[in-house]
Every structure is written in structure tokens, then in C-alpha cells.
Design an enzyme around this catalytic site. Structure first.
Site, short mmCIF file in Angstrom:
data_model
loop_
_atom_site.label_atom_id
_atom_site.label_comp_id
_atom_site.label_asym_id
_atom_site.label_seq_id
_atom_site.Cartn_x
_atom_site.Cartn_y
_atom_site.Cartn_z
CB SER A 162 -0.83 -0.01 1.29
OG SER A 162 -1.44 1.25 1.52
CE1 TYR A 190 -3.77 -1.82 5.45
CE2 TYR A 190 -3.47 0.47 4.77
CZ TYR A 190 -3.69 -0.87 4.45
OH TYR A 190 -3.82 -1.24 3.14
C1 8X3 Z 1 -4.98 1.63 1.25
C2 8X3 Z 1 -4.51 3.03 1.14
O1 8X3 Z 1 -4.70 5.35 2.17
O2 8X3 Z 1 -6.14 3.64 3.11
O3 8X3 Z 1 -3.97 0.71 1.37
O4 8X3 Z 1 -3.79 3.62 3.58
S1 8X3 Z 1 -4.82 3.92 2.58
#
Ligand code: 8X3
Length: 252
Positions: free
Chosen positions: A137, A150
Site C-alpha cells: 500500500s 495499518y
Molecule cells: C490503502 C490506502 O490510504 O487507506 O492501502 O492507507 S490507505
């Protein structure tokens, strides 16, 4: 006649994984769809088979190492592995984020990718021409407020890709990292916000054409079908309306 090359796709039950399965099936691969939700991957495999492609489904939780090892015994030779399973949980600041969310994201994004990659690396090497795709990502490359666990997990996945590429150089396996920015899929943001569709919709509010799962699948298909000696190390793909993780043009 040479055997049809096989591509394994994790997280193939929806979004980028399902779209990638369609793309690689159309590119001539026999696709093996894996995900926890058996009904979904079976339906997609049936649809692809009906359309004249070769597709099978195998229910798999990438965090279950014993199950992953069992799955891997089916492959003596493998052309492509797409590590797509993963996702986000929560968008809390570091100060208040739930450690359980952080742990789960690390488990699915990093350990899941590690499990499947380790288990299938012998078959990818044995093929004489293997490709590992790691779907990270733009969160793998720079931080943003509320990105929390994340961002941390995706940075971990990025490091896994970089390190593996260094370690296996000289073997017939390449490592491709695809890092998408804003992609509107049916589940990503809804899962992140635990079913709160209003919050999920706000992520894309006023953005002219976020990427679709098909856009990302298209870039994966392109990278995978380059000649064997060409390694697309890292492919960052964002919608035109997004200049960075924190700079998004919105017509609101
Ligand atoms: C997804 C992009 O901007 O939500 O992997 O991190 S974000």
C-alpha cells in the site's frame, strides 16, 4: 505441450484479489483462489470455469501456518503467487489505538504473507521462473495521521519484500511489490470502520474517480507478464486526484 502456468491468489474472495484472479485467468494462468470465505471463491472459480478459464478454489486462512503448509503440498511447481490477503482495522491515533487491532493487522498483512511465501517458495523456485507479488500500500511507504497499525503493518510487508528480494537474488524468482493508494472496493473501508458505511463513504467523498480493484489488477497483470528478466521492484499506483497519502483533491 507445456503445462498451463499456475497462479495462486490470496484474499481472492473480493476486491483486488478477485479482480486479480479474473485478470490472471484471462492472461492464461490456471488460477487457484484462496480466502477464508469458501462460498465466495467457489462462486468465482465456477464463473471463471464457465467462461472457459481454469480456476479452482481452496479455503485458506493465511494466518494458520499448518493449513498453509498443507495447502502448499499440492504444488511442486508454481509460476505466480499474489499475496493480497490483508487489510486495515481502525483509524485511531497511535495514542489511543487498540493493540489488538495492531496485532491482528500485523498477523494478517505480515505474518500471513510470510507464511504463504515461505511455504510456496520451493515450488516457485522449482518452476525455474517464479514471481511473487506482494500487495502492500502507499501506507507501506509513508505515514499518515490515523494510519496507525495499518501503516506499521504495511511498512513491515514492504520490508519483507525488500529483504526477500535481496536474499533470493540469483534464484529464478522475482519479487514485485505493488503499492496502491486510494482504491474504492466494496469492503476495504467498511472493514476498517467495522461496518460503519457512513464513515467508509467519507474516505472517498468528493474524490473524482478513486482507483478500482480492476485498475490495480491491471497493474498486477502487467507486472507479472513482463519478460522473466524484468523485475518491477515497486509499483506505486494512485488515482490522479491523490498526490500523496495526505493530499487528496475533493470537490466538496
Ligand atoms: C490503502 C490506502 O490510504 O487507506 O492501502 O492507507 S490507505
Amino acid at each position: 505441450m507445456a503445462a498451463t502456468p499456475i497462479a495462486v491468489i490470496t484474499g481472492a474472495s473480493s476486491g483486488i484479489g478477485a479482480a486479480t484472479a479474473r485478470t490472471l485467468a484471462s492472461a492464461g494462468f490456471r488460477v487457484v483462489l484462496t480466502a477464508r470465505r469458501k462460498d465466495r471463491i467457489e462462486a468465482l472459480a465456477a464463473e471463471l470455469t464457465e467462461a472457459g478459464h481454469q480456476a479452482t478454489a481452496y479455503a485458506l486462512d493465511v494466518t494458520d501456518r499448518a493449513a498453509v503448509d498443507e495447502f502448499a503440498t499440492a504444488f511442486r511447481s508454481l509460476a505466480v503467487l499474489v499475496n493480497n490477503a490483508g487489510g486495515a482495522l481502525g483509524a485511531d491515533p497511535v495514542a489511543t489505538g487498540d493493540p489488538a487491532d495492531w496485532r491482528q493487522m500485523y498477523e494478517t498483512n505480515v505474518i500471513g504473507t510470510l507464511n504463504v511465501t515461505q511455504a510456496l517458495l520451493p515450488a516457485l523456485t522449482a518452476s525455474g521462473d517464479g514471481t511473487i507479488v506482494i500487495l502492500s500500500s502507499t501506507a507501506a511507504l509513508s505515514a499518515y495521521e490515523g494510519g496507525g497499525g495499518y501503516v506499521a503493518a504495511k511498512h513491515g510487508e514492504h520490508v519483507l519484500a525488500e529483504t526477500l528480494r535481496l536474499e533470493i537474488v540469483g534464484t529464478p524468482v522475482r519479487v514485485i511489490e505493488v503499492a496502491p493508494g486510494m482504491v474504492r472496493t466494496e469492503e476495504f473501508a467498511t472493514t476498517r470502520f467495522r461496518g460503519d458505511t457512513e464513515k467508509a463513504a467519507k474516505v472517498y467523498a468528493g474524490v473524482d474517480a478513486p482507483l478500482t480493484a480492476e485498475d490495480v489488477a491491471d497493474t498486477i497483470g502487467w507486472a507479472v507478464t513482463r519478460p522473466s528478466h524484468v523485475n518491477i521492484d515497486l509499483l506505486v499506483v494512485r488515482p490522479r486526484a491523490q498526490a500523496s497519502n495526505t493530499k487528496v483533491h475533493r470537490t466538496l
